[in-house]
Design a protein around this motif. Structure first.
Motif, PDB file in Angstrom:
ATOM      1  N   GLY A  71       0.818  -1.208   0.000  1.00 26.14           N
ATOM      2  CA  GLY A  71       0.000   0.000   0.000  1.00 26.14           C
ATOM      3  C   GLY A  71       0.854   1.262   0.000  1.00 26.14           C
ATOM      4  O   GLY A  71       0.550   2.239  -0.692  1.00 26.14           O
ATOM      5  N   GLN A  72       1.946   1.267   0.767  1.00 23.05           N
ATOM      6  CA  GLN A  72       2.842   2.421   0.794  1.00 23.05           C
ATOM      7  C   GLN A  72       3.551   2.610  -0.542  1.00 23.05           C
ATOM      8  O   GLN A  72       3.710   3.735  -1.019  1.00 23.05           O
ATOM      9  N   LYS A  73       3.968   1.506  -1.165  1.00 23.33           N
ATOM     10  CA  LYS A  73       4.597   1.612  -2.489  1.00 23.33           C
ATOM     11  C   LYS A  73       3.619   2.196  -3.505  1.00 23.33           C
ATOM     12  O   LYS A  73       4.002   2.989  -4.376  1.00 23.33           O
ATOM     13  N   GLN A  74       2.351   1.800  -3.368  1.00 25.85           N
ATOM     14  CA  GLN A  74       1.346   2.328  -4.295  1.00 25.85           C
ATOM     15  C   GLN A  74       1.167   3.828  -4.092  1.00 25.85           C
ATOM     16  O   GLN A  74       1.010   4.580  -5.054  1.00 25.85           O
ATOM     17  N   ARG A  75       1.230   4.286  -2.837  1.00 30.51           N
ATOM     18  CA  ARG A  75       1.119   5.719  -2.569  1.00 30.51           C
ATOM     19  C   ARG A  75       2.272   6.476  -3.210  1.00 30.51           C
ATOM     20  O   ARG A  75       2.082   7.544  -3.788  1.00 30.51           O
ATOM     21  N   VAL A  76       3.480   5.922  -3.097  1.00 33.89           N
ATOM     22  CA  VAL A  76       4.649   6.563  -3.711  1.00 33.89           C
ATOM     23  C   VAL A  76       4.474   6.631  -5.234  1.00 33.89           C
ATOM     24  O   VAL A  76       4.755   7.661  -5.860  1.00 33.89           O
ATOM     25  N   ALA A  77       3.988   5.546  -5.834  1.00 39.65           N
ATOM     26  CA  ALA A  77       3.786   5.512  -7.287  1.00 39.65           C
ATOM     27  C   ALA A  77       2.778   6.570  -7.728  1.00 39.65           C
ATOM     28  O   ALA A  77       2.943   7.205  -8.784  1.00 39.65           O
ATOM     29  N   ILE A  78       1.743   6.772  -6.926  1.00 37.59           N
ATOM     30  CA  ILE A  78       0.739   7.791  -7.258  1.00 37.59           C
ATOM     31  C   ILE A  78       1.358   9.185  -7.195  1.00 37.59           C
ATOM     32  O   ILE A  78       1.130  10.022  -8.079  1.00 37.59           O
ATOM     33  N   ILE A  79       2.159   9.440  -6.170  1.00 32.35           N
ATOM     34  CA  ILE A  79       2.822  10.749  -6.065  1.00 32.35           C
ATOM     35  C   ILE A  79       3.760  10.970  -7.241  1.00 32.35           C
ATOM     36  O   ILE A  79       3.829  12.072  -7.803  1.00 32.35           O
ATOM     37  N   GLN A  80       4.505   9.930  -7.630  1.00 29.50           N
ATOM     38  CA  GLN A  80       5.366  10.042  -8.816  1.00 29.50           C
ATOM     39  C   GLN A  80       4.559  10.442 -10.057  1.00 29.50           C
ATOM     40  O   GLN A  80       5.039  11.200 -10.901  1.00 29.50           O
ATOM     41  N   ALA A  81       3.349   9.921 -10.155  1.00 32.23           N
ATOM     42  CA  ALA A  81       2.535  10.151 -11.356  1.00 32.23           C
ATOM     43  C   ALA A  81       1.901  11.529 -11.384  1.00 32.23           C
ATOM     44  O   ALA A  81       1.662  12.072 -12.472  1.00 32.23           O
ATOM     45  N   ILE A  82       1.615  12.119 -10.225  1.00 28.62           N
ATOM     46  CA  ILE A  82       0.881  13.394 -10.217  1.00 28.62           C
ATOM     47  C   ILE A  82       1.736  14.567  -9.758  1.00 28.62           C
ATOM     48  O   ILE A  82       1.268  15.704  -9.758  1.00 28.62           O
ATOM     49  N   GLY A  83       3.010  14.304  -9.408  1.00 31.40           N
ATOM     50  CA  GLY A  83       3.872  15.362  -8.881  1.00 31.40           C
ATOM     51  C   GLY A  83       4.175  16.469  -9.873  1.00 31.40           C
ATOM     52  O   GLY A  83       4.552  17.577  -9.481  1.00 31.40           O
ATOM     53  N   HIS A  84       4.008  16.206 -11.171  1.00 34.37           N
ATOM     54  CA  HIS A  84       4.273  17.225 -12.190  1.00 34.37           C
ATOM     55  C   HIS A  84       2.982  17.804 -12.773  1.00 34.37           C
ATOM     56  O   HIS A  84       3.007  18.470 -13.808  1.00 34.37           O
ATOM     57  N   ASN A  85       1.856  17.578 -12.069  1.00 29.31           N
ATOM     58  CA  ASN A  85       0.556  18.100 -12.488  1.00 29.31           C
ATOM     59  C   ASN A  85       0.293  17.803 -13.970  1.00 29.31           C
ATOM     60  O   ASN A  85       0.163  18.707 -14.799  1.00 29.31           O
TER      61      ASN A  85
END
Length: 290
Positions: A133-147
């Motif tokens: 679950g934590q890895k998935q959260r990191v992956a989501i942040i990677q995907a949306i961090g550049h708007n």
């Protein structure tokens, strides 16, 4: 403008055809849920849109650029969360996000820090030590961090608990409203889609059997109940009948775009009482895959 355009796209693996003449359009600013059973071809469709796979036939355009040969300026505006996290596990969370941010001119470091805090991610934790679950959260942040202007999500919440799923849905709505981000979102958690999706596409046996708004989907497929004190026939003569369940005094049928006049005529003909039941997304999906 359509952010994704697929026209008559087909894809096979050796002798097995996964997608057959797919036509799909994602309008700018829309959130589209992509539904289908396991093996229906959802991941293949998403990878074709990302340029990670090449179609056998048909045309794919992403932000008006060729899907298989996207220029860097288009790729920089796309975010992607894969079904399984496959990243640099030897880094800690902060290092990984800094590394990801170095590839984007408009990386939003303040937003990334805020998300790490809100989603309770320790920036010093090694990625390999994180839970799924934590890895998935990191992956989501990677995907949306550049708007990104386009976000493609392949089962992004499968490993998240209900509270974090709700947080993610809230974030998805925020970036859609604030940045006009378009989203193509594959998930089996249909209650999440009902909260966030404006459009639905259903993939069945390699073909799109429905694409439109969620409201259109609910209006198109309904459950028809016919009850009578007299025995009812095992078959119905009604246009749009998809399947039927029969008992001597009750019929339950899935009907596409029922004609209300025909339903009224059936009531009189069969000396029965008719009821049209509106269905939720879960029920429609299950009924279409019986």
């Amino acid at each position: 403008m359509n952010m994704i355009e697929m026209e008559q796209v087909s894809k096979s693996y050796q002798q097995y055809q996964v997608l057959n003449k797919i036509t799909l359009n994602l309008p700018q600013g829309h959130i589209m849920g992509l539904l289908g059973q396991n093996g229906a071809g959802k991941t293949t469709l998403l990878k074709l849109c990302l340029g990670l796979l090449k179609a056998d036939r048909g045309e794919i355009r992403v932000m008006e650029a060729p899907g298989w040969d996207m220029p860097p300026k288009v790729k920089e505006q796309v975010g992607y969360v894969a079904q399984k996290s496959d990243t640099l596990h030897w880094m800690n969370v902060s290092q990984l996000l800094d590394y990801t941010g170095a590839f984007y001119q408009n990386w939003d470091a303040a937003k990334v820090t805020a998300l790490m805090q809100r989603w309770q991610l320790d920036p010093k934790s090694r990625v390999s030590d994180l839970s799924e679950g934590q890895k998935q959260r990191v992956a989501i942040i990677q995907a949306i961090g550049h708007n990104p202007k386009l976000l493609i999500l392949d089962e992004p919440v499968a490993s998240l608990d209900p509270m974090l799923r709700r947080e993610f849905i809230r974030e998805l709505i925020d970036i859609n409203l604030e940045n006009g981000t378009s989203v193509l979102f594959s998930t089996h958690i249909l209650s999440d889609l009902e909260r966030v999706a404006s459009d639905i596409a259903i993939l069945r046996r390699g073909e799109i059997c429905f694409q439109g708004s969620l409201d259109e989907l609910k209006e198109r497929y309904v459950r028809l109940h016919l009850s009578s004190h007299s025995p009812l026939p095992k078959a119905l003569q009604i246009q749009g009948l998809l399947h039927i369940e029969h008992s001597p005094n009750h019929i339950r049928a899935l009907v596409e775009n029922p004609d209300r006049a025909v339903v009224s005529a059936l009531e009189k003909q069969l000396n029965a009482t008719a009821q049209i039941e509106a269905l939720g997304l879960d029920d429609i999906f299950l009924e279409l895959h019986k």
